[in-house]
Design an enzyme around this catalytic site. Structure first.
Site, short mmCIF file in Angstrom:
data_model
loop_
_atom_site.label_atom_id
_atom_site.label_comp_id
_atom_site.label_asym_id
_atom_site.label_seq_id
_atom_site.Cartn_x
_atom_site.Cartn_y
_atom_site.Cartn_z
N ASP B 14 0.86 -1.17 0.00
CA ASP B 14 0.00 0.00 0.00
C ASP B 14 0.91 1.24 0.00
O ASP B 14 2.09 1.15 0.36
CB ASP B 14 -0.87 -0.03 1.27
CG ASP B 14 -1.60 1.27 1.48
OD1 ASP B 14 -2.30 1.72 0.56
OD2 ASP B 14 -1.46 1.87 2.58
N TYR B 16 -0.13 5.07 0.94
CA TYR B 16 -0.32 6.10 1.97
C TYR B 16 -0.46 5.45 3.36
O TYR B 16 -1.37 4.67 3.59
CB TYR B 16 -1.55 6.94 1.66
CG TYR B 16 -1.50 7.54 0.26
CD1 TYR B 16 -0.55 8.51 -0.06
CD2 TYR B 16 -2.35 7.08 -0.74
CE1 TYR B 16 -0.48 9.04 -1.34
CE2 TYR B 16 -2.29 7.62 -2.02
CZ TYR B 16 -1.35 8.59 -2.32
OH TYR B 16 -1.28 9.10 -3.59
N ARG B 44 -7.44 13.15 6.74
CA ARG B 44 -7.19 11.77 6.36
C ARG B 44 -8.41 10.89 6.66
O ARG B 44 -8.81 10.05 5.85
CB ARG B 44 -5.97 11.24 7.11
CG ARG B 44 -5.69 9.76 6.97
CD ARG B 44 -5.35 9.35 5.55
NE ARG B 44 -4.80 8.00 5.51
CZ ARG B 44 -4.73 7.27 4.41
NH1 ARG B 44 -5.16 7.75 3.24
NH2 ARG B 44 -4.21 6.07 4.44
N SER B 119 -2.74 0.99 -4.72
CA SER B 119 -3.22 2.11 -3.91
C SER B 119 -4.50 2.72 -4.47
O SER B 119 -4.77 2.64 -5.67
CB SER B 119 -2.11 3.17 -3.87
OG SER B 119 -2.58 4.41 -3.39
#
Lengths: 233, 233
Positions: B14, B16, B44, B119
């Site tokens: 992944d 982030y 986020r 992602s």
């Protein structure tokens, strides 16, 4: 296009955070933590997150199980000591949530129309909690997502309301205290009243509510006109 | 079943929160608020929530747009004053996230295997951010959800890895710092290393990771055996 109350033929309410006050779980959480508000906030956030995640994963389990899973995460994250009996009491608090103070009067005043509740809750959770909250006498149709095996905000969920009530989507007002739920209903095509008790922004999901209200009882004026205009009550 | 490192033929990361540190946005947020950590945390959280919601709503827009929407919500919720030029700078900080300190060395040491990044990010966001972070020399395959028009944790997303790498799912290790993402990958059938930097519980979604690690560099020992056993390095 501006929504006029006279266009609405049926009113459908979300349950948790709309008619039933999730914040009333703090009383139960106070038995296991010195910061019950933080416990309720995390529990509720994880409960919703797990519904959001399980639908696209194709791993539906009912809302009682999701609520228990979210509690187990919360207990572990906050490092609380919760014995099995105390865990059961916490879960059962979902069956005895307090209604918001204006919930009963609002349902009573709107009862000339078909009324319904459309919720992620399992049938048993909804029936028990509505009974406990004194909202059963207004005989709302109760739609649980459970027979569909998918959670809000999937359009298929909101479709239950027009399908089962026999009313066109644009004649149904969906009322929710959850901004993402209001957005989901609007995206499907229901008319939407967003109950913004906390005075927060509407979620940025490309949708807008038809109405924004701060209290449930504002609905009666919106739908039937101000009480003065109706010759008092 | 216990996963042995020798079973793994390809490693998929992944982006982030795994290779790229979302926390490094605090530097950009400090330009618009006295509490940049709270700003990053809400930004986020809303970014992820909007991906979770848009997939089931059938309202996909790309991750750049979701990131902008989440920023607009955050700015409104925190009542910040952010001019259009400052808003652009905040968004562009996603193209220049700092890598975690052990990201580059980990990719370098694992580079004898096929490596990939899988992602939610749009292709442009991923290519730019990986270039800026100095991770491009290790030539990972870059899989964005964008051509699929759906977000994690839909199984279709994780399926891209075995399909495009030509490696069986059970021979692929997926590495994520996001517990729900690790659960989604495990639910699809990849082997999973959960990068638990914060020491929090694993989300209760009916899945378990094969491995739990605290630092990316633990992967090299897990996959290739301790360095001593390989005759030093």
């Amino acid at each position: 296009m501006m929504l006029r109350g006279t266009e609405i033929k049926a009113v459908v309410f979300d349950a948790y955070g709309t008619l039933l006050d999730v914040g009333s779980l703090t009383a139960a959480c106070a038995a296991v933590t010195a910061d019950p508000s933080a416990c309720v906030t995390l529990w509720r956030a994880k409960q919703l997150e797990y519904t959001f995640l399980r639908s696209p994963m194709g791993r539906y389990v009912d809302f009682w199980r999701v609520t228990a899973d979210a509690l187990d995460y919360t207990v572990a994250h906050l490092r609380l000591a919760v014995a099995p009996a105390a865990r059961e009491r916490l879960l059962e608090a979902w069956l005895a949530l307090e209604p918001y103070p204006d919930a009963e009067a609002t349902l009573r005043r709107l009862a000339s129309r078909p009324l319904a509740v459309l919720s992620n809750g399992s049938p048993r959770m909804l029936e028990t909690a509505l009974e406990h909250a004194g909202l059963r006498p207004y005989r709302p149709h109760v739609f649980s997502v459970d027979p569909l095996g998918i959670y809000k905000p999937a359009p298929r969920v909101y479709e239950e309301a027009p399908r089962c009530l026999g009313v066109a989507p644009e004649r149904i007002l969906f009322v929710s205290g959850n901004s993402w739920d209001a957005a989901g209903a609007a995206s499907f095509g229901l008319r939407v009243a967003w109950l913004n008790r906390a005075g927060v922004p509407f979620d940025v999901l490309g949708q807008q509510p038809d109405w924004e209200i701060r209290l449930l009882r504002e609905l009666t004026d919106r739908l039937d006109g101000p009480r003065d205009a109706r010759g008092g009550a």
